[in-house]
Design an enzyme around this catalytic site. Sequence first.
Site, PDB file in Angstrom:
ATOM      1  N   LYS A 284       0.825  -1.193   0.000  1.00  0.00           N
ATOM      2  CA  LYS A 284       0.000   0.000   0.000  1.00  0.00           C
ATOM      3  C   LYS A 284       0.869   1.256   0.000  1.00  0.00           C
ATOM      4  O   LYS A 284       2.023   1.226   0.425  1.00  0.00           O
ATOM      5  CB  LYS A 284      -0.874   0.027   1.268  1.00  0.00           C
ATOM      6  CG  LYS A 284      -1.917  -1.066   1.361  1.00  0.00           C
ATOM      7  CD  LYS A 284      -2.670  -0.969   2.674  1.00  0.00           C
ATOM      8  CE  LYS A 284      -3.725  -2.035   2.807  1.00  0.00           C
ATOM      9  NZ  LYS A 284      -4.850  -1.861   1.858  1.00  0.00           N
ATOM     10  N   ARG A 358     -10.516 -11.365   1.453  1.00  0.00           N
ATOM     11  CA  ARG A 358     -11.430 -12.364   0.871  1.00  0.00           C
ATOM     12  C   ARG A 358     -10.834 -13.767   0.902  1.00  0.00           C
ATOM     13  O   ARG A 358     -11.570 -14.752   0.931  1.00  0.00           O
ATOM     14  CB  ARG A 358     -11.804 -11.944  -0.549  1.00  0.00           C
ATOM     15  CG  ARG A 358     -10.661 -11.925  -1.539  1.00  0.00           C
ATOM     16  CD  ARG A 358     -10.952 -11.066  -2.761  1.00  0.00           C
ATOM     17  NE  ARG A 358     -10.939  -9.648  -2.424  1.00  0.00           N
ATOM     18  CZ  ARG A 358     -11.214  -8.678  -3.291  1.00  0.00           C
ATOM     19  NH1 ARG A 358     -11.537  -8.982  -4.546  1.00  0.00           N
ATOM     20  NH2 ARG A 358     -11.173  -7.419  -2.921  1.00  0.00           N
TER      21      ARG A 358
END
Length: 508
Positions: A284, A358
């Site tokens: 990130k 996920r």
Amino acid sequence: MTELHLLSGTNAAMATADAVVVGVLPARDDDTENGPRLAPGAAAVDAAFDGGLAALLALAGATGRADEVVRVPTRGTITAPLLVAVGVGPTGDEGPTAEQLRRASGAAARALAGTDHAVTTLSWSATDALAAEAVTATAEGTLLGAYAFTEYKNAGGRPAVRRVDLASDAAADDAEAALRRATAVATAVATARDLVNTPPNDLFPESFAARAAALGEAAGLEVEILDDAALAAGGYGGILGVGAGSSRKPRLLRLRWSGGPAPRASVALVGKGVTFDTGGISIKPAPHMDHMTSDMAGAAAVVATTVLAARLELPITVTATVPMAENMPSSTAYRPGDVLRMYGGKTVEVLNTDAEGRLILADAIVRALEDEPDYLIDTATLTGAQLVALGTRTAAVMGSEVFRDRVAVLGRGVGEDAWAMPFPDHLRAELDSRVADIANVTGHRNGGMLAAGIFLREFVHDGLPWAHIDIAGPAFHTSGPYGYTTKGGTGVPVRTLAAVLADIADNG
């Protein structure tokens, strides 16, 4: 935590306290000359001011807008030395809503930090039933607004108001029951906030699992923890893949409330527990990466809610399955291009290691479904796309349509804004993989929140009532406090989950 008590047999104007809180409504559109009005419940205090309290508050600058707080010294007019007027905001003909009372009482509690004792007269006066609902809302708002996380402040931080007495028109038994439930719910929210606010050097998969297990054991829950060796033996490829880059090995926590002697239904809860998310190899940007300490907010909410189900003795079985991992870049980290074999055998091509939530949720969902639940709810700070679509205060709810809509309505009903979102059929094809059963992301940013939900749907049984709640924005508040929402972890969606469990317990 702030102590809450019901005020009975005592006129609020004569109560021994540091402060008395009253609600203020804006002037009516057709009567602006007379200024703001007192909210229901302030009659006794107004009488002590010879009916002139609203005019006095107007002189002090009160307008009745939401979250406004005006302090007025009483100079002996009432027993308490300080009067605090809190704005409720515009209301309909039926008076303040539960959320308006919750938010106003939260604003008052924040303003009274450091006060030993306060009395609040925020209430509805129409019927006993409404008055009991007002007790619930005011109690929740007070406790949540008074919350402060001070564990790492050497000076201890600014103390919350220590005790609040709630003046109520409700029947005593109804008010006491409402107060007990509100206190239990607010305590669960505070538990989730504490976990989210704990820094990641102290809250990592092993320590998080241990803290959650201790909470579960104290509430009489069944507890199971799978360590990295047990995860490897069980074939939990998603959790192991995400956690491979960290020296702090992943865990899978299981908590179970039995539902008592005759449970009416069974509910599986799954929460994302990424204790810190760098993005892994797909790292990130540095700005605001510190907010990723909140990437386990879904797990915190699920743990707190399962404990709450036991505290409330809900007649349903509630089982939490909570994957915990730290997503770090290193020589052992999983890579874009890797294929993971998930729990249950499905294979996933990793195209972006920052779409890690996920992956661990998929493993946990498959394990949760082995219990054959009647309902499944998962929640996660899953996608930045949720903030783009709905902002920082509205959770997205996806899943099977009837149950999805039920969860969204119940969430809005308790003041946790939630909105139902669709699963467009064409997005599934964009998750097709060149080498595996499915890819973890599409090749573009469009519809990213929906694509993440569709990915999870691949691991859910057809026909099962299921809701996926994306709380990427609402779980962590980064700007100034408002109402009962303080800076940092918010505890969303504990109150939504609690409302859903109560509704299932009552209605199936």
